[in-house]
Design a protein around this motif. Structure first.
Motif, mmCIF file in Angstrom:
data_model
loop_
_atom_site.group_PDB
_atom_site.id
_atom_site.type_symbol
_atom_site.label_atom_id
_atom_site.label_comp_id
_atom_site.label_asym_id
_atom_site.label_seq_id
_atom_site.Cartn_x
_atom_site.Cartn_y
_atom_site.Cartn_z
ATOM 1 N N GLY A 19 20.242 7.893 4.157
ATOM 2 C CA GLY A 19 19.289 7.863 5.007
ATOM 3 C C GLY A 19 17.887 8.182 4.521
ATOM 4 N N SER A 20 17.765 8.970 3.546
ATOM 5 C CA SER A 20 16.775 9.454 2.839
ATOM 6 C C SER A 20 15.922 8.065 1.996
ATOM 7 C CB SER A 20 16.714 10.402 1.877
ATOM 8 O OG SER A 20 17.698 10.334 0.930
ATOM 9 N N GLY A 21 16.897 7.022 1.598
ATOM 10 C CA GLY A 21 16.490 6.024 1.108
ATOM 11 C C GLY A 21 15.904 5.239 1.843
ATOM 12 N N ILE A 22 16.704 4.935 3.276
ATOM 13 C CA ILE A 22 15.740 4.156 4.438
ATOM 14 C C ILE A 22 14.374 4.708 4.576
ATOM 15 C CG2 ILE A 22 16.069 3.647 6.703
ATOM 16 C CD1 ILE A 22 19.058 3.435 6.309
ATOM 17 N N ILE A 23 14.340 6.173 4.578
ATOM 18 C CA ILE A 23 13.034 6.817 4.863
ATOM 19 C C ILE A 23 12.101 6.349 3.799
ATOM 20 C CG2 ILE A 23 11.573 8.906 5.294
ATOM 21 C CD1 ILE A 23 14.404 9.938 6.716
ATOM 22 N N GLN A 24 12.374 6.562 2.656
ATOM 23 C CA GLN A 24 11.642 6.093 1.343
ATOM 24 C C GLN A 24 11.067 4.378 1.700
ATOM 25 O OE1 GLN A 24 13.006 7.299 -2.134
ATOM 26 N NE2 GLN A 24 12.368 9.511 -1.895
ATOM 27 N N LEU A 25 12.042 3.758 1.932
ATOM 28 C CA LEU A 25 11.844 2.379 2.174
ATOM 29 C C LEU A 25 10.713 2.115 3.352
ATOM 30 C CD1 LEU A 25 12.542 -0.638 1.289
ATOM 31 C CD2 LEU A 25 14.320 -0.574 2.935
ATOM 32 N N ILE A 26 10.824 2.682 4.470
ATOM 33 C CA ILE A 26 10.045 2.685 5.468
ATOM 34 C C ILE A 26 8.311 3.143 5.081
ATOM 35 C CG2 ILE A 26 9.159 3.394 7.962
ATOM 36 C CD1 ILE A 26 12.548 3.331 8.224
ATOM 37 N N LEU A 27 8.376 4.345 4.430
ATOM 38 C CA LEU A 27 7.145 4.936 4.061
ATOM 39 C C LEU A 27 6.646 3.779 2.949
ATOM 40 C CD1 LEU A 27 8.050 8.687 3.428
ATOM 41 C CD2 LEU A 27 6.633 7.812 5.144
ATOM 42 N N GLY A 28 7.361 3.237 2.158
ATOM 43 C CA GLY A 28 6.469 2.274 1.053
ATOM 44 C C GLY A 28 6.272 1.033 1.848
ATOM 45 N N ALA A 29 7.047 0.454 2.609
ATOM 46 C CA ALA A 29 6.664 -0.742 3.305
ATOM 47 C C ALA A 29 5.641 -0.740 4.016
ATOM 48 C CB ALA A 29 8.059 -1.270 3.723
ATOM 49 N N TRP A 69 2.271 0.487 1.920
ATOM 50 C CA TRP A 69 1.511 -0.590 1.369
ATOM 51 C C TRP A 69 1.226 -1.970 2.373
ATOM 52 C CZ3 TRP A 69 -0.745 0.018 -2.624
ATOM 53 C CH2 TRP A 69 -0.269 0.797 -3.840
ATOM 54 N N ALA A 70 1.884 -1.982 3.547
ATOM 55 C CA ALA A 70 1.345 -2.998 4.944
ATOM 56 C C ALA A 70 0.183 -2.593 5.290
ATOM 57 C CB ALA A 70 2.372 -3.191 5.753
ATOM 58 N N THR A 71 -0.228 -1.313 5.420
ATOM 59 C CA THR A 71 -1.473 -0.840 6.264
ATOM 60 C C THR A 71 -2.695 -0.308 5.198
ATOM 61 O OG1 THR A 71 -0.297 1.256 6.377
ATOM 62 C CG2 THR A 71 -0.048 -0.411 8.232
ATOM 63 N N THR A 72 -2.510 -0.456 3.873
ATOM 64 C CA THR A 72 -3.535 0.181 3.279
ATOM 65 C C THR A 72 -4.754 -0.432 3.237
ATOM 66 O OG1 THR A 72 -2.759 -1.249 1.308
ATOM 67 C CG2 THR A 72 -1.963 0.853 1.233
ATOM 68 N N PHE A 128 -1.764 7.620 3.556
ATOM 69 C CA PHE A 128 -1.300 8.938 4.072
ATOM 70 C C PHE A 128 0.164 8.575 3.643
ATOM 71 C CE2 PHE A 128 1.163 11.500 7.021
ATOM 72 C CZ PHE A 128 0.462 12.706 6.419
ATOM 73 N N PRO A 129 0.878 7.581 4.184
ATOM 74 C CA PRO A 129 2.388 7.512 3.963
ATOM 75 C C PRO A 129 2.511 7.307 2.494
ATOM 76 C CG PRO A 129 1.821 5.715 5.481
ATOM 77 C CD PRO A 129 0.740 6.667 5.254
ATOM 78 N N LEU A 130 1.884 6.713 1.752
ATOM 79 C CA LEU A 130 2.099 6.389 0.428
ATOM 80 C C LEU A 130 1.976 7.748 -0.532
ATOM 81 C CD1 LEU A 130 0.171 3.042 -0.530
ATOM 82 C CD2 LEU A 130 2.816 3.565 -0.394
ATOM 83 N N PHE A 131 0.873 8.372 0.062
ATOM 84 C CA PHE A 131 0.729 9.946 -0.657
ATOM 85 C C PHE A 131 2.067 10.776 -0.532
ATOM 86 C CE2 PHE A 131 -0.688 14.485 -0.432
ATOM 87 C CZ PHE A 131 -1.358 14.558 -1.783
ATOM 88 N N VAL A 132 2.537 10.810 0.683
ATOM 89 C CA VAL A 132 3.839 11.479 1.036
ATOM 90 C C VAL A 132 4.941 11.093 0.310
ATOM 91 C CG1 VAL A 132 5.561 12.117 2.876
ATOM 92 C CG2 VAL A 132 3.161 12.179 3.415
ATOM 93 N N LEU A 133 5.061 9.787 0.158
ATOM 94 C CA LEU A 133 6.157 9.092 -0.761
ATOM 95 C C LEU A 133 5.988 9.498 -2.198
ATOM 96 C CD1 LEU A 133 8.546 7.281 -0.976
ATOM 97 C CD2 LEU A 133 6.838 5.177 -1.286
#
Length: 77
Positions: A30-40, A43-46, A53-58
């Motif tokens: 579950g947390s792996g999926i959340i990290q995958l979504i945060l990273g993807a 990086w897709a919206t930088t 913001f999601p990258l900072f949280v990650l």
């Protein structure tokens, strides 16, 4: 349940941490999926600056994972 290798978990964290692969390895899907979504998503919206913001949280989460990996390997889910 099988005990996981701490060294392999750290290697996965180092090279594939932003994809949450170390969490999948230790059984934290579950947390792996959340990290995958945060990273993807990050990086897709930088390009439009929203992704930082999601990258900072990650990245904060990945620093915390440095200390959590041994426990995750001792007690895989």
């Amino acid at each position: 349940m099988q005990k996981r290798s701490v060294i392999l978990a750290y290697i996965l964290w180092l090279f594939l941490g932003q994809l949450g692969i170390h969490r999948f390895y230790t059984g934290r899907t579950g947390s792996g999926i959340i990290q995958l979504i945060l990273g993807a998503a990050g990086w897709a919206t930088t390009g439009i600056l929203i992704g930082w913001f999601p990258l900072f949280v990650l990245w904060i989460w990945l620093v915390i994972d440095i200390f959590l990996i041994p426990g995750m390997c001792r007690n895989p889910k």
